[in-house]
Design a protein around this motif. Structure first.
Motif, mmCIF file in Angstrom:
data_model
loop_
_atom_site.group_PDB
_atom_site.id
_atom_site.type_symbol
_atom_site.label_atom_id
_atom_site.label_comp_id
_atom_site.label_asym_id
_atom_site.label_seq_id
_atom_site.Cartn_x
_atom_site.Cartn_y
_atom_site.Cartn_z
ATOM 1 N N GLU A 75 0.941 -1.135 -0.269
ATOM 2 C CA GLU A 75 -0.015 -0.184 0.014
ATOM 3 C C GLU A 75 0.797 1.262 -0.061
ATOM 4 O O GLU A 75 0.755 2.229 -0.626
ATOM 5 N N GLN A 76 1.979 1.260 0.858
ATOM 6 C CA GLN A 76 2.789 2.281 0.804
ATOM 7 C C GLN A 76 3.701 2.481 -0.460
ATOM 8 O O GLN A 76 3.887 3.649 -1.128
ATOM 9 N N GLU A 77 4.062 1.306 -1.084
ATOM 10 C CA GLU A 77 4.483 1.573 -2.773
ATOM 11 C C GLU A 77 3.635 2.011 -3.609
ATOM 12 O O GLU A 77 3.919 2.760 -4.534
ATOM 13 N N HIS A 78 2.107 1.899 -3.307
ATOM 14 C CA HIS A 78 1.194 2.238 -4.423
ATOM 15 C C HIS A 78 1.026 3.689 -4.131
ATOM 16 O O HIS A 78 0.911 4.534 -5.116
ATOM 17 N N GLU A 79 1.317 4.267 -2.816
ATOM 18 C CA GLU A 79 0.935 5.732 -2.620
ATOM 19 C C GLU A 79 2.245 6.370 -3.259
ATOM 20 O O GLU A 79 2.252 7.726 -3.651
ATOM 21 N N ALA A 80 3.502 5.953 -3.261
ATOM 22 C CA ALA A 80 4.647 6.489 -3.398
ATOM 23 C C ALA A 80 5.033 6.419 -4.872
ATOM 24 O O ALA A 80 5.393 7.447 -5.678
ATOM 25 N N THR A 81 4.549 5.378 -5.536
ATOM 26 C CA THR A 81 4.919 5.304 -6.961
ATOM 27 C C THR A 81 3.622 5.069 -8.081
ATOM 28 O O THR A 81 3.931 5.198 -9.089
ATOM 29 N N ASP A 104 -8.232 -1.922 -10.089
ATOM 30 C CA ASP A 104 -8.282 -1.142 -9.111
ATOM 31 C C ASP A 104 -7.006 -1.458 -8.155
ATOM 32 O O ASP A 104 -6.547 -2.685 -8.067
ATOM 33 N N ALA A 105 -6.500 -0.491 -7.445
ATOM 34 C CA ALA A 105 -5.510 -0.760 -6.472
ATOM 35 C C ALA A 105 -5.855 -2.006 -5.602
ATOM 36 O O ALA A 105 -4.691 -2.547 -5.280
ATOM 37 N N ARG A 106 -6.902 -1.776 -4.744
ATOM 38 C CA ARG A 106 -7.027 -2.907 -3.542
ATOM 39 C C ARG A 106 -6.803 -4.304 -4.444
ATOM 40 O O ARG A 106 -6.064 -5.072 -3.687
ATOM 41 N N ARG A 107 -7.588 -4.809 -5.343
ATOM 42 C CA ARG A 107 -7.244 -5.966 -5.856
ATOM 43 C C ARG A 107 -5.756 -6.349 -6.483
ATOM 44 O O ARG A 107 -5.356 -7.307 -6.255
ATOM 45 N N VAL A 108 -5.228 -5.340 -6.889
ATOM 46 C CA VAL A 108 -3.849 -5.494 -7.294
ATOM 47 C C VAL A 108 -2.901 -5.728 -6.390
ATOM 48 O O VAL A 108 -1.861 -6.595 -6.330
ATOM 49 N N ILE A 109 -3.235 -5.000 -5.208
ATOM 50 C CA ILE A 109 -2.188 -5.335 -4.002
ATOM 51 C C ILE A 109 -2.415 -6.583 -3.484
ATOM 52 O O ILE A 109 -1.703 -7.351 -3.114
ATOM 53 N N ARG A 110 -3.714 -6.931 -3.502
ATOM 54 C CA ARG A 110 -4.186 -8.405 -3.154
ATOM 55 C C ARG A 110 -3.544 -9.353 -3.656
ATOM 56 O O ARG A 110 -2.826 -10.447 -3.222
ATOM 57 N N ALA A 111 -3.481 -9.109 -5.069
ATOM 58 C CA ALA A 111 -2.792 -10.232 -6.087
ATOM 59 C C ALA A 111 -1.259 -10.289 -5.675
ATOM 60 O O ALA A 111 -0.814 -11.515 -5.834
ATOM 61 N N LEU A 112 -0.798 -9.281 -5.421
ATOM 62 C CA LEU A 112 0.725 -9.108 -5.413
ATOM 63 C C LEU A 112 1.187 -9.911 -3.933
ATOM 64 O O LEU A 112 1.999 -10.584 -4.018
ATOM 65 N N GLU A 113 0.154 -9.534 -2.859
ATOM 66 C CA GLU A 113 0.428 -10.052 -1.644
ATOM 67 C C GLU A 113 0.407 -11.605 -1.524
ATOM 68 O O GLU A 113 1.173 -12.103 -1.151
ATOM 69 N N VAL A 114 -0.887 -12.089 -2.467
ATOM 70 C CA VAL A 114 -0.861 -13.441 -2.626
ATOM 71 C C VAL A 114 0.168 -14.060 -3.057
ATOM 72 O O VAL A 114 0.898 -15.146 -2.667
#
Length: 315
Positions: A138-144, A166-176
């Protein structure tokens, strides 16, 4: 369509779970109640926004009077500050199904949140989460920005990168991927029922539905949607990652902020609701197991009962 015996492991004495699905505004709640009355059933809510206490007008939540004495499960179970979880819903919904069937009743799942319906009905595995990994992404999303995360996702999971915007789902996919080493898309459900089920879909006239959704939003506004949003804002609506994005609520928060007037927010809600209904139809149309019935057929209830009482084909 032929019939077949349920696979090994399915209950042989319990009748199938019934699911009533379709786009918002198509009459799912009413049909669910009528089926419950006819088949000695109880309703389980599968509309993610109706989990929230106080979100009544904007979600068209079925009133106590409209429930006609039929027990409803998983309504009003969360505060607006809490984040809805498909995996938590899966566990709670299946526990409710077991409870209802254990008392000799019929479990009737009603809702238009497609992934929640699939989570309840289908074989579906949920990967875990890690707050530290999530926070870092999430911090990376805010920064870049989102584009950089999408590029990374494309290298490890091109299927999800194509589907998710959308950001929430992209972040979730990377987290997984970080946690499991597997593509997020590999966890998507197959069309295999977890236990015997039958799905009734409400087939709509799209032109009529467009007008009906616009009129429904106007009735919500007249019924006090802005006041409801204001009350929920006072108890933390904006802090809720799920509730704050709900149709109508996000638009009318802008009215409270002085960024839009009621007329503009109403029109934005109408447009967003119509778009949502189209996405719902696309989702449910992709499932060949759904039995579609005309939402305005005078014989709708009788035809739905006939389908529910018949032996269910295995697809």
């Amino acid at each position: 369509m032929g019939t077949a015996q349920p696979p090994a492991g399915w209950p042989t004495t319990t009748k199938p779970v019934i699911a009533v699905v379709g786009p918002t505004g198509s009459g799912k709640s009413d049909l669910g109640v009528e089926l419950a009355l006819a088949l000695d059933g109880e309703v389980i809510n599968a509309d993610a926004m109706q989990f929230y206490r106080g979100m009544d007008i904007g979600t068209a939540k079925i009133s106590v009077a409209e429930r006609k004495g039929v027990p409803h499960h998983l309504l009003d179970t969360m505060d607006v500050t809490e984040e809805a979880s498909v995996s938590a819903f899966q566990a709670e919904c299946r526990a409710a199904i077991d409870d209802i069937h254990g008392r000799g009743k019929r479990a009737i799942l009603v809702g238009g949140s497609g992934l929640y319906v699939r989570a309840a009905l289908d074989v579906l595995e949920f990967p875990g989460t890690d707050p530290e990994v999530r926070q870092r992404l999430e911090q990376e999303h805010e920064a870049t920005g989102l584009h950089r995360l999408q590029e990374r996702l494309r290298t490890v999971d091109p299927v999800s990168a194509e589907r998710l915007g959308d950001a929430r789902r992209v972040i979730r996919a990377l987290e997984v991927f970080e946690l499991t080493g597997r593509a997020f898309s590999s966890f998507m459900p197959t069309r295999e029922y977890f236990q015997a089920a039958v799905q009734i879909g409400l087939d709509v006239d799209r032109a009529v539905l467009r007008d009906r959704l616009a009129e429904r939003v106007r009735r919500m506004v007249d019924a006090g949607l802005l006041d409801e949003v204001s009350r929920l804002d006072a108890v933390g609506l904006r802090r809720g990652k799920t509730a704050s994005r709900a149709l109508g609520y996000a638009q009318f928060l802008r009215v409270l902020d002085g960024e839009a007037d009621v007329a503009v927010a109403s029109e934005e809600t109408i447009v967003a609701t119509r778009q949502f209904a189209r996405r719902q139809l696309t989702w449910f149309r992709a499932d060949p197991r759904i039995h579609w019935l005309d939402w305005r057929d005078p014989g709708l209830l009788a035809k739905a009962i006939e389908i529910c009482e018949a032996q269910v084909p295995v697809i």
